[in-house]
Design a protein around this motif. Sequence first.
Motif, mmCIF file in Angstrom:
data_model
loop_
_atom_site.group_PDB
_atom_site.id
_atom_site.type_symbol
_atom_site.label_atom_id
_atom_site.label_comp_id
_atom_site.label_asym_id
_atom_site.label_seq_id
_atom_site.Cartn_x
_atom_site.Cartn_y
_atom_site.Cartn_z
ATOM 1 N N LEU A 32 12.237 16.703 -11.616
ATOM 2 C CA LEU A 32 11.543 16.731 -12.920
ATOM 3 C C LEU A 32 12.028 15.573 -13.912
ATOM 4 N N ALA A 33 13.389 15.167 -13.655
ATOM 5 C CA ALA A 33 13.874 14.108 -14.300
ATOM 6 C C ALA A 33 13.090 12.957 -14.078
ATOM 7 N N LEU A 34 12.959 12.409 -12.575
ATOM 8 C CA LEU A 34 12.657 11.255 -12.436
ATOM 9 C C LEU A 34 10.720 11.134 -12.045
ATOM 10 N N GLY A 35 10.355 12.461 -11.957
ATOM 11 C CA GLY A 35 8.933 12.676 -11.805
ATOM 12 C C GLY A 35 8.599 12.311 -10.317
ATOM 13 N N VAL A 36 9.545 12.575 -9.410
ATOM 14 C CA VAL A 36 9.026 12.617 -7.867
ATOM 15 C C VAL A 36 9.865 13.526 -7.290
ATOM 16 N N SER A 37 9.561 13.811 -5.751
ATOM 17 C CA SER A 37 10.277 14.781 -5.122
ATOM 18 C C SER A 37 11.859 14.189 -5.184
ATOM 19 N N SER A 38 12.806 15.221 -4.753
ATOM 20 C CA SER A 38 13.996 14.879 -4.544
ATOM 21 C C SER A 38 14.235 14.100 -3.048
ATOM 22 N N ARG A 39 13.206 14.177 -2.120
ATOM 23 C CA ARG A 39 13.210 13.219 -0.925
ATOM 24 C C ARG A 39 12.975 11.996 -1.522
ATOM 25 N N ALA A 40 12.189 11.906 -2.306
ATOM 26 C CA ALA A 40 11.762 10.318 -2.770
ATOM 27 C C ALA A 40 12.934 9.813 -3.483
ATOM 28 N N ILE A 41 13.700 10.584 -4.258
ATOM 29 C CA ILE A 41 15.010 10.209 -4.835
ATOM 30 C C ILE A 41 16.125 9.908 -3.956
ATOM 31 N N GLY A 42 15.944 10.603 -2.562
ATOM 32 C CA GLY A 42 16.918 10.307 -1.778
ATOM 33 C C GLY A 42 16.683 8.758 -1.140
ATOM 34 N N ASP A 43 15.578 8.627 -1.026
ATOM 35 C CA ASP A 43 15.076 7.199 -0.529
ATOM 36 C C ASP A 43 15.361 6.048 -1.628
ATOM 37 N N MET A 44 15.336 6.195 -2.762
ATOM 38 C CA MET A 44 15.631 5.363 -4.019
ATOM 39 C C MET A 44 17.059 5.295 -3.940
ATOM 40 N N ALA A 45 17.928 6.435 -3.535
ATOM 41 C CA ALA A 45 19.198 6.279 -3.578
ATOM 42 C C ALA A 45 19.855 5.328 -2.628
ATOM 43 N N THR A 54 23.295 2.394 -7.393
ATOM 44 C CA THR A 54 23.622 2.585 -8.844
ATOM 45 C C THR A 54 22.678 3.176 -9.969
ATOM 46 N N PHE A 55 21.460 2.612 -9.696
ATOM 47 C CA PHE A 55 20.359 3.692 -10.521
ATOM 48 C C PHE A 55 20.419 4.992 -10.538
ATOM 49 N N VAL A 56 20.421 5.477 -9.207
ATOM 50 C CA VAL A 56 20.518 7.025 -8.987
ATOM 51 C C VAL A 56 21.678 7.550 -9.633
ATOM 52 N N ASN A 57 22.691 6.760 -9.246
ATOM 53 C CA ASN A 57 23.986 7.521 -9.652
ATOM 54 C C ASN A 57 24.020 7.608 -11.178
ATOM 55 N N ALA A 58 23.656 6.387 -11.718
ATOM 56 C CA ALA A 58 23.690 6.543 -13.245
ATOM 57 C C ALA A 58 22.673 7.534 -13.932
ATOM 58 N N ALA A 59 21.411 7.730 -13.318
ATOM 59 C CA ALA A 59 20.585 8.653 -13.729
ATOM 60 C C ALA A 59 21.192 10.119 -13.493
ATOM 61 N N GLY A 61 24.269 10.895 -13.910
ATOM 62 C CA GLY A 61 25.016 11.191 -14.826
ATOM 63 C C GLY A 61 24.500 11.380 -16.187
ATOM 64 N N LEU A 62 23.434 11.120 -16.319
ATOM 65 C CA LEU A 62 22.729 11.533 -17.593
ATOM 66 C C LEU A 62 21.929 12.559 -17.806
ATOM 67 N N ASN A 63 21.759 13.350 -16.482
ATOM 68 C CA ASN A 63 21.104 14.682 -16.351
ATOM 69 C C ASN A 63 21.960 15.702 -16.477
ATOM 70 N N PRO A 64 21.802 16.612 -17.471
ATOM 71 C CA PRO A 64 23.006 17.777 -17.583
ATOM 72 C C PRO A 64 23.063 18.637 -16.513
ATOM 73 N N ALA A 65 22.045 18.749 -15.855
ATOM 74 C CA ALA A 65 22.056 19.531 -14.270
ATOM 75 C C ALA A 65 22.442 18.494 -13.094
ATOM 76 N N GLY A 66 22.576 17.403 -13.404
ATOM 77 C CA GLY A 66 22.804 16.532 -12.196
ATOM 78 C C GLY A 66 21.406 16.303 -11.551
ATOM 79 N N ILE A 67 21.751 15.416 -10.377
ATOM 80 C CA ILE A 67 20.886 15.118 -9.639
ATOM 81 C C ILE A 67 21.177 14.899 -8.134
ATOM 82 N N VAL A 68 20.551 15.807 -7.180
ATOM 83 C CA VAL A 68 20.994 15.822 -5.645
ATOM 84 C C VAL A 68 19.907 14.812 -5.030
ATOM 85 N N PRO A 69 20.278 13.958 -4.611
ATOM 86 C CA PRO A 69 19.210 13.010 -3.742
ATOM 87 C C PRO A 69 18.948 13.303 -2.484
#
Lengths: 140, 140, 140, 140
Positions: free
Chosen positions: B64-77, B82-87, B89-97
């Motif tokens: 929800l934070a980035l508007g794509v599936s966590s699989r796509a965030i895994g590819d992005m990572a 550094t972008f995914v890591n920074a993001a 840190g900004l999301n209170p629930a964190g992000i698992v890529p």
Amino acid sequence: MTRISLDQAQTIVTAALKEGRTLGLKPLSVVVLDAGGHMVAFAREDGSSNLRPQIATAKASGALALGVSSRAIGDMAIERPTFVNAAAGLNPAGIVPAAGGVLIRDESGDLLGAVGVTGDTSDNDEKAAIAGVAAAGLSV
Amino acid sequence: MTRISLDQAQTIVTAALKEGRTLGLKPLSVVVLDAGGHMVAFAREDGSSNLRPQIATAKASGALALGVSSRAIGDMAIERPTFVNAAAGLNPAGIVPAAGGVLIRDESGDLLGAVGVTGDTSDNDEKAAIAGVAAAGLSV
Amino acid sequence: MTRISLDQAQTIVTAALKEGRTLGLKPLSVVVLDAGGHMVAFAREDGSSNLRPQIATAKASGALALGVSSRAIGDMAIERPTFVNAAAGLNPAGIVPAAGGVLIRDESGDLLGAVGVTGDTSDNDEKAAIAGVAAAGLSV
Amino acid sequence: MTRISLDQAQTIVTAALKEGRTLGLKPLSVVVLDAGGHMVAFAREDGSSNLRPQIATAKASGALALGVSSRAIGDMAIERPTFVNAAAGLNPAGIVPAAGGVLIRDESGDLLGAVGVTGDTSDNDEKAAIAGVAAAGLSV
């Protein structure tokens, strides 16, 4: 509910430290957590450095967080570094992905908690942890 | 925008867990968040480890934070760590890529929320998540 | 080890929500945590606001943190506000010192976990929580 | 400065727990920190609730943070609540402003560390803490 008792936890701590002396390891710190990740017993030998309580705890807490030994988490961190890094950030006690944190199970295989050891090499830390669990008549 | 109902969320949770049993997966944890990232329903199967609530939530919340599936965030990572890591840190629930977090959309394509699954491999977690959404007559 | 099962936790959630409908309460959120404070099941009714997952969790987690109901912690907060405030800051899930969080015990009196309810008055939240625990054949 | 040894710390923990049993107190948790505020030994009795490790530590760490007993910090919190609250936010382990945390000194008056006890009333917690220090031949 079968919970790890303070008596069992102290047996594990004492035996892990004794194994460290038998093997001639550097000063160790040993923690025993219950299945929920809450501390039951802890000891830091003379000369064991300042952050050892947190490192021992993060090995044991990480094992409970993901349901495997901290050695397995170390392997996982090589294959999937971003996953382990993200999970570490979600665990209040953190996760240290290196051997020395092992799960503690009773004779039925039910999870009772985890022990975490730090101070020497990760392999040696794990030896002390396993010796501690065995001395209490429990399984890793 | 239509908000996801508790009934829909419970249907997703139940069906995702059922898919896990059908596929013979390890014990799973499943969360459904609304479009604002707030939890609607959650279930952790017996034997699913301590940090699974946070991991499931961080997969779904990240989607929800980035508007794509966590699989796509895994590819992005992999491409932009550094972008995914920074993001994260900004999301209170964190992000698992890692796969297992999918967006939930209604028949018009409007965003209703996200589901997050963890416990087996990321690919299998995602299969359970998609089965859950399909069982509610919704789309990923 | 006897741990609260997902089946028991879902029975508690369903019965607590049913009690809320029977009593005509505002939309409720209900969480069940295991004895270690880790989430097993959660449901938020349609119309229950954004922070309810965290409030329900902080009631239940606080009960487990200090070993008494969140109603007792509310009393404690009047007598010893600085203690409760300090303890809340130490608990990762926080502590909400108001009725609605109750401990869950089995027939032997052993601690299995806690349920937290929020959405209506604290007194009514607690009624729903107690009804949930009773429906599972367990004790507060 | 002489550093507190693990042997001394374990003597304090054991004696504090024994005093709790002698006085018929509720299950206790006891921590010993060195002068730098780093944990040397800890034990949580069966039935002592989840947050007790952090509460015991925050009593002892607070005593070391401000150089007085946690009872004195409790008095300070009444006179100067905003100061104590601000200080608590600055100390990584927090500060619990209630009796049960006492400084540990050697025969020369040099500071060796602090002990923190929690589980019963603050007054009783402090009795157990003082008994622990006395058993090690040290002073508060």
